[in-house]
Design a protein around this motif. Structure first.
Motif, PDB file in Angstrom:
ATOM      1  N   GLY A 151       0.821  -1.207   0.000  1.00 47.39           N
ATOM      2  CA  GLY A 151       0.000   0.000   0.000  1.00 47.39           C
ATOM      3  C   GLY A 151       0.853   1.254   0.000  1.00 47.39           C
ATOM      4  N   ALA A 152       1.930   1.253   0.790  1.00 50.16           N
ATOM      5  CA  ALA A 152       2.809   2.419   0.845  1.00 50.16           C
ATOM      6  C   ALA A 152       3.461   2.686  -0.504  1.00 50.16           C
ATOM      7  CB  ALA A 152       3.881   2.209   1.917  1.00 50.16           C
ATOM      8  N   VAL A 153       3.908   1.635  -1.156  1.00 48.86           N
ATOM      9  CA  VAL A 153       4.578   1.788  -2.450  1.00 48.86           C
ATOM     10  C   VAL A 153       3.592   2.267  -3.515  1.00 48.86           C
ATOM     11  CG1 VAL A 153       5.728   0.557  -4.329  1.00 48.86           C
ATOM     12  CG2 VAL A 153       6.390   0.117  -1.957  1.00 48.86           C
ATOM     13  N   THR A 154       2.408   1.666  -3.566  1.00 49.47           N
ATOM     14  CA  THR A 154       1.463   2.012  -4.635  1.00 49.47           C
ATOM     15  C   THR A 154       0.899   3.419  -4.468  1.00 49.47           C
ATOM     16  OG1 THR A 154      -0.285   0.851  -3.397  1.00 49.47           O
ATOM     17  CG2 THR A 154       0.794  -0.347  -5.196  1.00 49.47           C
ATOM     18  N   VAL A 155       0.557   3.833  -3.239  1.00 46.68           N
ATOM     19  CA  VAL A 155      -0.003   5.172  -3.068  1.00 46.68           C
ATOM     20  C   VAL A 155       1.063   6.240  -3.297  1.00 46.68           C
ATOM     21  CG1 VAL A 155       0.376   5.480  -0.572  1.00 46.68           C
ATOM     22  CG2 VAL A 155      -1.589   6.543  -1.675  1.00 46.68           C
ATOM     23  N   SER A 156       2.302   5.980  -2.867  1.00 45.09           N
ATOM     24  CA  SER A 156       3.369   6.952  -3.107  1.00 45.09           C
ATOM     25  C   SER A 156       3.661   7.069  -4.599  1.00 45.09           C
ATOM     26  CB  SER A 156       4.637   6.551  -2.347  1.00 45.09           C
ATOM     27  OG  SER A 156       4.400   6.536  -0.953  1.00 45.09           O
ATOM     28  N   ALA A 157       3.708   5.933  -5.287  1.00 41.80           N
ATOM     29  CA  ALA A 157       3.936   5.959  -6.733  1.00 41.80           C
ATOM     30  C   ALA A 157       2.805   6.689  -7.443  1.00 41.80           C
ATOM     31  CB  ALA A 157       4.078   4.536  -7.270  1.00 41.80           C
ATOM     32  N   ALA A 158       1.562   6.450  -7.010  1.00 38.70           N
ATOM     33  CA  ALA A 158       0.409   7.099  -7.635  1.00 38.70           C
ATOM     34  C   ALA A 158       0.457   8.608  -7.437  1.00 38.70           C
ATOM     35  CB  ALA A 158      -0.888   6.528  -7.064  1.00 38.70           C
ATOM     36  N   MET A 159       0.770   9.053  -6.231  1.00 43.48           N
ATOM     37  CA  MET A 159       0.795  10.486  -5.963  1.00 43.48           C
ATOM     38  C   MET A 159       1.965  11.168  -6.679  1.00 43.48           C
ATOM     39  SD  MET A 159      -1.909  10.886  -4.349  1.00 43.48           S
ATOM     40  CE  MET A 159      -1.677  12.646  -4.244  1.00 43.48           C
ATOM     41  N   LEU A 160       3.119  10.509  -6.707  1.00 42.93           N
ATOM     42  CA  LEU A 160       4.257  11.059  -7.431  1.00 42.93           C
ATOM     43  C   LEU A 160       3.931  11.210  -8.915  1.00 42.93           C
ATOM     44  CD1 LEU A 160       7.198   9.099  -5.759  1.00 42.93           C
ATOM     45  CD2 LEU A 160       6.945  11.584  -5.785  1.00 42.93           C
ATOM     46  N   LEU A 161       3.329  10.179  -9.503  1.00 43.79           N
ATOM     47  CA  LEU A 161       2.995  10.221 -10.918  1.00 43.79           C
ATOM     48  C   LEU A 161       1.917  11.257 -11.201  1.00 43.79           C
ATOM     49  CD1 LEU A 161       3.449   9.110 -13.734  1.00 43.79           C
ATOM     50  CD2 LEU A 161       1.803   7.276 -13.228  1.00 43.79           C
ATOM     51  N   LEU A 162       0.937  11.386 -10.286  1.00 41.29           N
ATOM     52  CA  LEU A 162      -0.127  12.373 -10.473  1.00 41.29           C
ATOM     53  C   LEU A 162       0.433  13.788 -10.475  1.00 41.29           C
ATOM     54  CD1 LEU A 162      -3.102  13.216 -10.623  1.00 41.29           C
ATOM     55  CD2 LEU A 162      -3.170  13.101  -8.119  1.00 41.29           C
ATOM     56  N   VAL A 163       1.246  14.111  -9.478  1.00 42.06           N
ATOM     57  CA  VAL A 163       1.802  15.457  -9.398  1.00 42.06           C
ATOM     58  C   VAL A 163       2.726  15.729 -10.581  1.00 42.06           C
ATOM     59  CG1 VAL A 163       3.227  17.030  -8.024  1.00 42.06           C
ATOM     60  CG2 VAL A 163       1.593  15.517  -6.890  1.00 42.06           C
ATOM     61  N   TYR A 164       3.546  14.741 -10.955  1.00 43.74           N
ATOM     62  CA  TYR A 164       4.446  14.909 -12.096  1.00 43.74           C
ATOM     63  C   TYR A 164       3.647  15.151 -13.378  1.00 43.74           C
ATOM     64  CZ  TYR A 164       7.796  13.759 -15.766  1.00 43.74           C
ATOM     65  OH  TYR A 164       8.580  13.798 -16.891  1.00 43.74           O
ATOM     66  N   THR A 165       2.582  14.409 -13.571  1.00 45.57           N
ATOM     67  CA  THR A 165       1.764  14.564 -14.773  1.00 45.57           C
ATOM     68  C   THR A 165       1.139  15.949 -14.839  1.00 45.57           C
ATOM     69  OG1 THR A 165       1.269  12.189 -14.748  1.00 45.57           O
ATOM     70  CG2 THR A 165      -0.152  13.585 -16.098  1.00 45.57           C
ATOM     71  N   ILE A 166       0.641  16.419 -13.705  1.00 49.43           N
ATOM     72  CA  ILE A 166       0.020  17.743 -13.667  1.00 49.43           C
ATOM     73  C   ILE A 166       1.057  18.832 -13.966  1.00 49.43           C
ATOM     74  CG2 ILE A 166      -1.073  19.445 -12.152  1.00 49.43           C
ATOM     75  CD1 ILE A 166      -2.359  17.028 -10.690  1.00 49.43           C
ATOM     76  N   VAL A 167       2.242  18.705 -13.363  1.00 51.03           N
ATOM     77  CA  VAL A 167       3.288  19.702 -13.568  1.00 51.03           C
ATOM     78  C   VAL A 167       3.736  19.750 -15.029  1.00 51.03           C
ATOM     79  CG1 VAL A 167       5.696  20.264 -13.027  1.00 51.03           C
ATOM     80  CG2 VAL A 167       4.117  19.669 -11.191  1.00 51.03           C
ATOM     81  N   MET A 168       3.811  18.580 -15.677  1.00 48.39           N
ATOM     82  CA  MET A 168       4.316  18.504 -17.042  1.00 48.39           C
ATOM     83  C   MET A 168       3.229  18.638 -18.102  1.00 48.39           C
ATOM     84  SD  MET A 168       7.499  18.361 -16.601  1.00 48.39           S
ATOM     85  CE  MET A 168       7.953  18.115 -18.315  1.00 48.39           C
ATOM     86  N   ALA A 169       1.967  18.608 -17.707  1.00 42.25           N
ATOM     87  CA  ALA A 169       0.876  18.658 -18.692  1.00 42.25           C
ATOM     88  C   ALA A 169       0.938  19.885 -19.597  1.00 42.25           C
ATOM     89  CB  ALA A 169      -0.473  18.575 -17.986  1.00 42.25           C
ATOM     90  N   PRO A 170       1.250  21.087 -19.078  1.00 46.35           N
ATOM     91  CA  PRO A 170       1.340  22.237 -19.995  1.00 46.35           C
ATOM     92  C   PRO A 170       2.425  22.071 -21.058  1.00 46.35           C
ATOM     93  CG  PRO A 170       1.124  22.990 -17.731  1.00 46.35           C
ATOM     94  CD  PRO A 170       1.362  21.513 -17.670  1.00 46.35           C
ATOM     95  N   THR A 171       3.475  21.300 -20.734  1.00 44.95           N
ATOM     96  CA  THR A 171       4.564  21.095 -21.695  1.00 44.95           C
ATOM     97  C   THR A 171       4.179  20.102 -22.773  1.00 44.95           C
ATOM     98  OG1 THR A 171       6.214  21.565 -19.987  1.00 44.95           O
ATOM     99  CG2 THR A 171       6.969  20.385 -21.953  1.00 44.95           C
ATOM    100  N   PHE A 172       3.568  18.989 -22.374  1.00 44.52           N
ATOM    101  CA  PHE A 172       3.236  17.929 -23.328  1.00 44.52           C
ATOM    102  C   PHE A 172       1.812  18.013 -23.861  1.00 44.52           C
ATOM    103  CE2 PHE A 172       6.568  16.022 -20.582  1.00 44.52           C
ATOM    104  CZ  PHE A 172       7.534  15.821 -21.560  1.00 44.52           C
ATOM    105  N   GLY A 173       1.006  18.922 -23.267  1.00 46.57           N
ATOM    106  CA  GLY A 173      -0.374  19.074 -23.707  1.00 46.57           C
ATOM    107  C   GLY A 173      -1.314  18.223 -22.875  1.00 46.57           C
ATOM    108  N   TRP A 174      -2.430  18.840 -22.442  1.00 48.95           N
ATOM    109  CA  TRP A 174      -3.388  18.113 -21.607  1.00 48.95           C
ATOM    110  C   TRP A 174      -4.033  16.955 -22.354  1.00 48.95           C
ATOM    111  CZ3 TRP A 174      -4.023  18.732 -16.459  1.00 48.95           C
ATOM    112  CH2 TRP A 174      -3.472  19.886 -15.872  1.00 48.95           C
ATOM    113  N   ALA A 175      -4.165  17.073 -23.656  1.00 44.65           N
ATOM    114  CA  ALA A 175      -4.790  16.012 -24.450  1.00 44.65           C
ATOM    115  C   ALA A 175      -3.754  15.142 -25.150  1.00 44.65           C
ATOM    116  CB  ALA A 175      -5.739  16.623 -25.485  1.00 44.65           C
ATOM    117  N   GLY A 176      -2.474  15.360 -24.850  1.00 39.94           N
ATOM    118  CA  GLY A 176      -1.424  14.575 -25.477  1.00 39.94           C
ATOM    119  C   GLY A 176      -1.430  13.133 -25.006  1.00 39.94           C
ATOM    120  N   ALA A 177      -0.887  12.253 -25.840  1.00 35.63           N
ATOM    121  CA  ALA A 177      -0.880  10.816 -25.528  1.00 35.63           C
ATOM    122  C   ALA A 177      -0.095  10.539 -24.244  1.00 35.63           C
ATOM    123  CB  ALA A 177      -0.279  10.038 -26.698  1.00 35.63           C
ATOM    124  N   ARG A 178       1.014  11.248 -24.051  1.00 32.95           N
ATOM    125  CA  ARG A 178       1.823  11.021 -22.853  1.00 32.95           C
ATOM    126  C   ARG A 178       1.060  11.400 -21.592  1.00 32.95           C
ATOM    127  NH1 ARG A 178       8.114  12.832 -21.875  1.00 32.95           N
ATOM    128  NH2 ARG A 178       8.159  12.510 -19.610  1.00 32.95           N
TER     129      ARG A 178
END
Length: 498
Positions: free
Chosen positions: A226-253
């Motif tokens: 549980g610790a690994v999955t929730v930390s990975a999920a939150m890290l990926l969520l924040v990273y995706t939000i931070v990078m979305a303006p660069t790669f585009g909100w509707a981009g495949a990545r």
């Protein structure tokens, strides 16, 4: 509220449930005051560091020869570490001991800040900022949980939380000024100054924060998956939000990363439903007060950080102000927060946290509406100052209300986790709203060259503030609905009781 099989970890201090000499008749003794000051110091440290380093980004870029894309990670790495580990930090504080987690995290913060201050390349500075953010993700919920389990629910807790809020505001305000001054001496000082502050918090906590109570005997199991999955999920969520303006909100990545985040969260929920001692008791999320406070927190920090971003661009890029002049422009808000916050505890006790959150968003909405009147040659007193004064009222009302609402009615054994959920709302909200505002300002870039460039740039800034104002206004309405429903329920209970 459902029960858990986990033994509560209470602090061996003047208990909130059994007032001792430190709290008898509402009076706080010297040791209790000392402990509160130390915990406020940890909050002060986080706010101080964030404000200083944010101002130092341009000279960091120049000195270390970093690109614009890479230097933004000096700020974003901290957000990533903080937002990614808050839930884990809050729960580990409950399970392993809040004092133990607080001391360990403050020590790591000091070391990482020192490394950032002497680093000679951008990658090491970014890594240091990530570790500092991750450390803050453990200190913030641990410190707040110690306050919540030490001071009894009601007037004493409201007073402690209002003082805690004031110290955060003081740290941010002082950080703006020091950031402007230290940047003139060299950006490294913005990393080195927090080191002695962190050491003072560490030694103060060692002396004044009571040791964690002994655990119940018997072997314990820990929810590693549980610790690994929730930390990975939150890290990926924040990273995706931070990078979305660069790669585009509707981009495949971006879409793929959001999908991967959803999968990780689904795995986490599945694990939590099956393990004997879950990292996160999912029943806690049925607490409407906690969830509502977390959503309000997302709007609070999301709108303010976005406004600060736009306001900084307006003052430095469009108006040509220096970093120190910009810091002084924001200072009235911080000073007013520090003055108002210590008294908000009484207001929460009188009106309730929901009404305080609503009042805060009335002020936020008014502040952002006033800033929309700014133009390329507007005077500070006529435009920015009224906005800052309203923010200075909005912050202590809304922050104190959210803190109290999030932790009211939560068992002592889950106070750290509740604080982690609330802090996650703050950080994820800041990342999402700032990303949306940034994307809005980047759309249809009309700011070319020539006489109309300044006016066109001002239009882009207004586009960002329109988004901020809209979010604040919607949250204001939702907060009003919540407050009215709460008042109606209280009247119904009183009627039934009579």
């Amino acid at each position: 509220m459902a029960t858990t099989t986990e033994p509560a970890i209470d602090l061996d201090v003047a208990s909130a449930r059994k007032p001792g000499p430190e709290q008898t008749d509402g009076r706080w003794g010297g040791r209790l005051w000392g402990m509160l000051i130390v915990l406020c110091g940890a909050m002060f440290l986080d706010a101080l560091d964030n404000a200083m380093v944010g101002i130092a980004v341009p000279p960091i870029q120049s000195d270390l020869h970093m690109s614009t894309a890479s230097v933004q990670w000096v700020v974003s790495a901290y957000v990533l570490g903080f937002g990614g580990f808050l839930l884990l930090g809050g729960r580990l504080a409950d399970l392993l001991g809040r004092r133990r987690i607080l001391l360990s995290a403050v020590a790591v913060f000091a070391l990482a800040s020192l490394v950032g201050g002497i680093a000679d390349n951008g990658a090491l500075v970014i890594a240091a900022r990530f570790v500092m953010g991750a450390s803050a993700a453990f200190t913030a919920p641990a410190g707040l949980a110690i306050i919540m389990t030490t001071f009894p629910e009601g007037a004493a807790r409201n007073r402690a939380v209002s003082i805690y809020t004031a110290c955060g505001a003081a740290g941010f305000s002082l950080g703006l000024i020091l950031g402007g001054l230290l940047t003139e001496l060299g950006w490294r000082w913005t990393f080195l100054l927090p080191v002695p502050v962190a050491l003072a918090v560490f030694f103060g906590a060692t002396a004044l924060v009571p040791r964690d109570a002994a655990r119940a005997p018997g072997r314990r199991s820990y929810d590693i998956v549980g610790a690994v999955t929730v930390s990975a999920a939150m890290l990926l969520l924040v990273y995706t939000i931070v990078m979305a303006p660069t790669f585009g909100w509707a981009g495949a990545r971006t879409i793929g990363q959001f999908a991967a985040t959803a999968v990780l969260l689904a795995v986490f929920v599945t694990v939590e439903l099956r393990v004997k001692e879950p990292l996160l008791r999912l029943g806690l999320l049925r607490n409407k007060g906690l969830v509502g406070a977390a959503l309000a927190a997302a709007a609070i920090l999301g709108t303010y950080m976005s406004f600060q971003f736009v306001g900084s661009l307006y003052m430095q890029t469009l108006r040509g102000w220096s970093p120190l002049e910009m810091a002084l422009a924001f200072l009235p808000a911080g000073l007013l927060i520090a003055a108002v916050a210590p008294n908000t505890g009484k207001l929460v006790g009188k009106f309730g946290p929901a009404w305080m959150i609503f009042a805060g968003f009335v002020a936020y909405t008014g502040a952002y509406l006033l800033f929309l009147q700014a133009d390329t040659d507007s005077g500070y007193v006529a435009t920015m100052l009224p906005t800052m004064l309203l923010i200075g009222v909005a912050f202590p009302f809304s922050f104190t209300g959210a803190y109290v609402q999030a932790t009211s009615g939560v068992a002592d054994s889950e106070q750290g986790l509740a604080a982690g959920v609330l802090q996650t709302g703050y950080q994820v909200g800041a990342a999402i709203v700032l990303a949306v505002v940034t994307a809005t300002m980047a759309v249809d870039d009309k700011a070319g060259r020539g006489a109309g460039a300044a006016a066109s740039l001002m239009d882009r800034y207004r586009d960002g503030v329109y988004v901020v104002t809209g979010i604040a206004a919607v949250t204001m309405v939702l907060a009003l609905v919540s407050a009215l429903r709460g008042a109606a329920k209280r009247r119904a209970r009183q009627t039934a009781g009579n």
